[in-house]
Design a protein around this motif. Structure first.
Motif, PDB file in Angstrom:
ATOM      1  N   VAL A 157      -5.643  89.460 -14.376  1.00 46.39           N
ATOM      2  CA  VAL A 157      -7.134  89.667 -13.987  1.00 46.39           C
ATOM      3  C   VAL A 157      -7.706  90.848 -12.459  1.00 46.39           C
ATOM      4  O   VAL A 157      -7.427  89.970 -11.409  1.00 46.39           O
ATOM      5  CB  VAL A 157      -7.589  89.423 -14.524  1.00 46.39           C
ATOM      6  N   VAL A 158      -8.202  91.276 -12.625  1.00 44.82           N
ATOM      7  CA  VAL A 158      -8.328  92.219 -11.371  1.00 44.82           C
ATOM      8  C   VAL A 158      -9.975  93.118 -11.507  1.00 44.82           C
ATOM      9  O   VAL A 158     -10.524  93.156 -12.346  1.00 44.82           O
ATOM     10  CB  VAL A 158      -7.645  92.983 -11.038  1.00 44.82           C
ATOM     11  N   SER A 159     -11.228  92.006 -10.854  1.00 49.52           N
ATOM     12  CA  SER A 159     -11.977  92.848 -10.402  1.00 49.52           C
ATOM     13  C   SER A 159     -12.254  94.171  -9.633  1.00 49.52           C
ATOM     14  O   SER A 159     -12.016  94.202  -8.782  1.00 49.52           O
ATOM     15  CB  SER A 159     -13.256  91.651  -9.997  1.00 49.52           C
ATOM     16  N   TRP A 160     -13.880  94.726  -9.742  1.00 54.37           N
ATOM     17  CA  TRP A 160     -13.861  96.051  -8.456  1.00 54.37           C
ATOM     18  C   TRP A 160     -14.728  95.879  -8.272  1.00 54.37           C
ATOM     19  O   TRP A 160     -15.540  96.646  -6.957  1.00 54.37           O
ATOM     20  CB  TRP A 160     -14.769  97.245 -10.301  1.00 54.37           C
ATOM     21  N   ASP A 161     -14.908  94.264  -7.919  1.00 53.47           N
ATOM     22  CA  ASP A 161     -16.302  93.868  -6.594  1.00 53.47           C
ATOM     23  C   ASP A 161     -16.007  92.748  -6.504  1.00 53.47           C
ATOM     24  O   ASP A 161     -15.290  91.548  -6.941  1.00 53.47           O
ATOM     25  CB  ASP A 161     -17.667  93.207  -7.499  1.00 53.47           C
ATOM     26  N   ASP A 162     -16.265  92.044  -4.984  1.00 54.53           N
ATOM     27  CA  ASP A 162     -15.447  90.669  -4.522  1.00 54.53           C
ATOM     28  C   ASP A 162     -17.060  89.941  -4.472  1.00 54.53           C
ATOM     29  O   ASP A 162     -17.209  89.881  -3.081  1.00 54.53           O
ATOM     30  CB  ASP A 162     -14.808  91.341  -3.459  1.00 54.53           C
ATOM     31  N   SER A 163     -17.840  89.426  -5.009  1.00 56.36           N
ATOM     32  CA  SER A 163     -18.856  88.426  -4.955  1.00 56.36           C
ATOM     33  C   SER A 163     -18.270  87.291  -4.878  1.00 56.36           C
ATOM     34  O   SER A 163     -16.752  86.838  -5.090  1.00 56.36           O
ATOM     35  CB  SER A 163     -20.100  88.611  -6.174  1.00 56.36           C
ATOM     36  N   PRO A 164     -19.181  85.654  -4.174  1.00 52.34           N
ATOM     37  CA  PRO A 164     -18.846  84.983  -3.905  1.00 52.34           C
ATOM     38  C   PRO A 164     -18.408  84.136  -5.343  1.00 52.34           C
ATOM     39  O   PRO A 164     -17.610  83.444  -5.813  1.00 52.34           O
ATOM     40  CB  PRO A 164     -20.326  83.799  -3.752  1.00 52.34           C
ATOM     41  N   LEU A 165     -18.703  84.889  -6.793  1.00 46.82           N
ATOM     42  CA  LEU A 165     -18.127  84.577  -7.879  1.00 46.82           C
ATOM     43  C   LEU A 165     -16.600  84.200  -8.213  1.00 46.82           C
ATOM     44  O   LEU A 165     -16.077  83.425  -8.656  1.00 46.82           O
ATOM     45  CB  LEU A 165     -18.302  85.518  -9.316  1.00 46.82           C
ATOM     46  N   THR A 166     -16.367  85.115  -7.155  1.00 43.36           N
ATOM     47  CA  THR A 166     -14.407  85.559  -7.500  1.00 43.36           C
ATOM     48  C   THR A 166     -13.942  84.345  -7.048  1.00 43.36           C
ATOM     49  O   THR A 166     -12.760  84.110  -7.154  1.00 43.36           O
ATOM     50  CB  THR A 166     -13.921  86.449  -6.591  1.00 43.36           C
ATOM     51  N   HIS A 167     -14.957  83.606  -5.853  1.00 41.08           N
ATOM     52  CA  HIS A 167     -13.644  82.313  -5.822  1.00 41.08           C
ATOM     53  C   HIS A 167     -14.849  81.121  -6.344  1.00 41.08           C
ATOM     54  O   HIS A 167     -14.166  79.792  -5.956  1.00 41.08           O
ATOM     55  CB  HIS A 167     -14.126  82.137  -4.286  1.00 41.08           C
ATOM     56  N   ALA A 168     -15.247  81.485  -7.887  1.00 41.01           N
ATOM     57  CA  ALA A 168     -16.215  80.100  -8.565  1.00 41.01           C
ATOM     58  C   ALA A 168     -14.917  79.869  -9.607  1.00 41.01           C
ATOM     59  O   ALA A 168     -15.446  78.841 -10.953  1.00 41.01           O
ATOM     60  CB  ALA A 168     -17.775  80.426  -8.586  1.00 41.01           C
ATOM     61  N   VAL A 169     -13.749  80.833  -9.744  1.00 39.90           N
ATOM     62  CA  VAL A 169     -13.109  80.472 -10.902  1.00 39.90           C
ATOM     63  C   VAL A 169     -11.742  80.125 -10.687  1.00 39.90           C
ATOM     64  O   VAL A 169     -11.093  79.981  -9.357  1.00 39.90           O
ATOM     65  CB  VAL A 169     -13.540  82.024 -12.241  1.00 39.90           C
ATOM     66  N   ASP A 170     -10.939  79.414 -11.637  1.00 35.49           N
ATOM     67  CA  ASP A 170      -9.670  79.406 -11.743  1.00 35.49           C
ATOM     68  C   ASP A 170      -8.897  79.921 -12.666  1.00 35.49           C
ATOM     69  O   ASP A 170      -9.502  79.506 -13.259  1.00 35.49           O
ATOM     70  CB  ASP A 170      -9.557  78.154 -11.392  1.00 35.49           C
ATOM     71  N   PRO A 171      -8.016  80.080 -12.574  1.00 33.72           N
ATOM     72  CA  PRO A 171      -7.341  80.532 -10.461  1.00 33.72           C
ATOM     73  C   PRO A 171      -8.731  82.127 -10.246  1.00 33.72           C
ATOM     74  O   PRO A 171     -10.008  82.757 -10.820  1.00 33.72           O
ATOM     75  CB  PRO A 171      -6.647  82.431 -11.133  1.00 33.72           C
ATOM     76  N   GLU A 172      -8.398  81.908  -8.373  1.00 37.72           N
ATOM     77  CA  GLU A 172      -9.622  82.797  -8.258  1.00 37.72           C
ATOM     78  C   GLU A 172      -9.074  84.471  -8.702  1.00 37.72           C
ATOM     79  O   GLU A 172      -8.425  84.096  -8.337  1.00 37.72           O
ATOM     80  CB  GLU A 172      -9.507  82.323  -6.513  1.00 37.72           C
ATOM     81  N   LEU A 173     -10.190  84.850  -8.137  1.00 39.75           N
ATOM     82  CA  LEU A 173     -10.040  86.200  -8.925  1.00 39.75           C
ATOM     83  C   LEU A 173      -9.682  87.416  -7.951  1.00 39.75           C
ATOM     84  O   LEU A 173     -10.286  87.623  -6.711  1.00 39.75           O
ATOM     85  CB  LEU A 173     -10.960  87.114  -9.678  1.00 39.75           C
ATOM     86  N   THR A 174      -8.223  87.960  -7.454  1.00 44.22           N
ATOM     87  CA  THR A 174      -8.012  89.391  -7.307  1.00 44.22           C
ATOM     88  C   THR A 174      -9.473  90.401  -7.316  1.00 44.22           C
ATOM     89  O   THR A 174      -9.817  90.554  -8.439  1.00 44.22           O
ATOM     90  CB  THR A 174      -6.701  90.139  -8.062  1.00 44.22           C
ATOM     91  N   ALA A 175      -9.795  91.151  -5.718  1.00 39.37           N
ATOM     92  CA  ALA A 175     -11.019  92.081  -6.638  1.00 39.37           C
ATOM     93  C   ALA A 175     -10.619  92.819  -5.155  1.00 39.37           C
ATOM     94  O   ALA A 175     -10.202  93.075  -4.214  1.00 39.37           O
ATOM     95  CB  ALA A 175     -12.677  90.873  -6.210  1.00 39.37           C
ATOM     96  N   LEU A 176     -11.816  93.774  -5.394  1.00 40.46           N
ATOM     97  CA  LEU A 176     -12.147  94.853  -4.499  1.00 40.46           C
ATOM     98  C   LEU A 176     -13.272  95.003  -3.408  1.00 40.46           C
ATOM     99  O   LEU A 176     -13.930  94.858  -4.075  1.00 40.46           O
ATOM    100  CB  LEU A 176     -11.768  96.185  -5.202  1.00 40.46           C
ATOM    101  N   TYR A 177     -12.866  94.320  -2.034  1.00 42.36           N
ATOM    102  CA  TYR A 177     -13.534  94.427  -1.025  1.00 42.36           C
ATOM    103  C   TYR A 177     -14.492  95.069  -0.730  1.00 42.36           C
ATOM    104  O   TYR A 177     -13.664  96.206   0.224  1.00 42.36           O
ATOM    105  CB  TYR A 177     -13.941  93.184  -0.699  1.00 42.36           C
ATOM    106  N   ARG A 178     -15.954  95.118  -0.665  1.00 38.65           N
ATOM    107  CA  ARG A 178     -16.657  96.606  -0.083  1.00 38.65           C
ATOM    108  C   ARG A 178     -18.076  95.657   0.532  1.00 38.65           C
ATOM    109  O   ARG A 178     -17.986  95.197   0.816  1.00 38.65           O
ATOM    110  CB  ARG A 178     -17.022  97.904  -1.182  1.00 38.65           C
TER     111      ARG A 178
END
Length: 198
Positions: free
Chosen positions: A133-154
């Motif tokens: 699973v990959v997210s197009w955003d990298d907000s604090p939510l990406t760290h609040a789940v298990d496993p933490e989300l791979t994300a695109l940081y801007r």
């Protein structure tokens, strides 16, 4: 804005027929970062659960994912959503109805990514062993789940500062043009891993 002569900067675009100075993101380049990451992990069939196509950036993202996937020899399933978590959950259920579902799932924002991850787990599917699973955003939510989300940081603060500087220049009489923001960065985390069987 043009009719009343108010100085303005377009955040997004560029768009034909508008004379505003513009600050823009390379959506195709962002798409390539995500697709290349999944391809390097051995995924051959991916899904892109996007936001609504009525938004210019979503159309650009969809084109970018398809183009990057074609370069990598990947097949893509695109499902349009509204950024709502319920759409992500429905998309996951629909994708899993396929006898050979995509193993790499890209979601258009963090709310959808978290909901998609939760739906996979509720259905007894393992992330990242079965699905990445990959997210197009990298907000604090990406760290609040298990496993933490791979994300695109801007760097959104830098984006806002750049837009404000362009607007101040315009007010001061300096005509701006088209300015590309700094390239996004993909931040791999435990939600993405090797494709099943690799």
């Amino acid at each position: 804005m043009e009719e009343i002569g108010l100085p303005a900067v377009l955040c997004g675009g560029p768009r034909k027929g508008l004379s505003f100075p513009c600050i823009w993101t390379d959506q195709a380049g962002d798409a390539a970062l995500i697709v290349e990451h999944l391809a390097a992990l051995g995924h051959r069939h991916i899904a892109h659960v996007s936001g609504p196509r009525e938004f210019v950036h979503e159309r650009a993202r969809q084109r970018g994912v398809r183009t990057a996937a074609a370069r990598q020899g990947l097949s893509v399933t695109t499902i349009e959503g509204t950024y709502a978590p319920a759409d992500a959950r429905a998309a996951v259920r629909r994708l899993l109805e396929d006898p050979e579902p995509p193993t790499g799932l890209i979601f258009g924002n963090d709310h959808m990514s978290v909901a998609g991850l939760k739906q996979l787990r509720e259905l007894g599917r393992a992330v990242p062993r079965e699905f990445s699973v990959v997210s197009w955003d990298d907000s604090p939510l990406t760290h609040a789940v298990d496993p933490e989300l791979t994300a695109l940081y801007r760097d959104n603060q830098a984006y806002g500062g750049q837009a404000a500087d362009m607007l101040l220049d315009l007010v001061a009489g300096q005509r701006g043009g088209r300015v590309q923001v700094a390239r996004s960065q993909l931040r791999p985390r435990p939600s993405s891993g090797p494709a099943p069987g690799r």
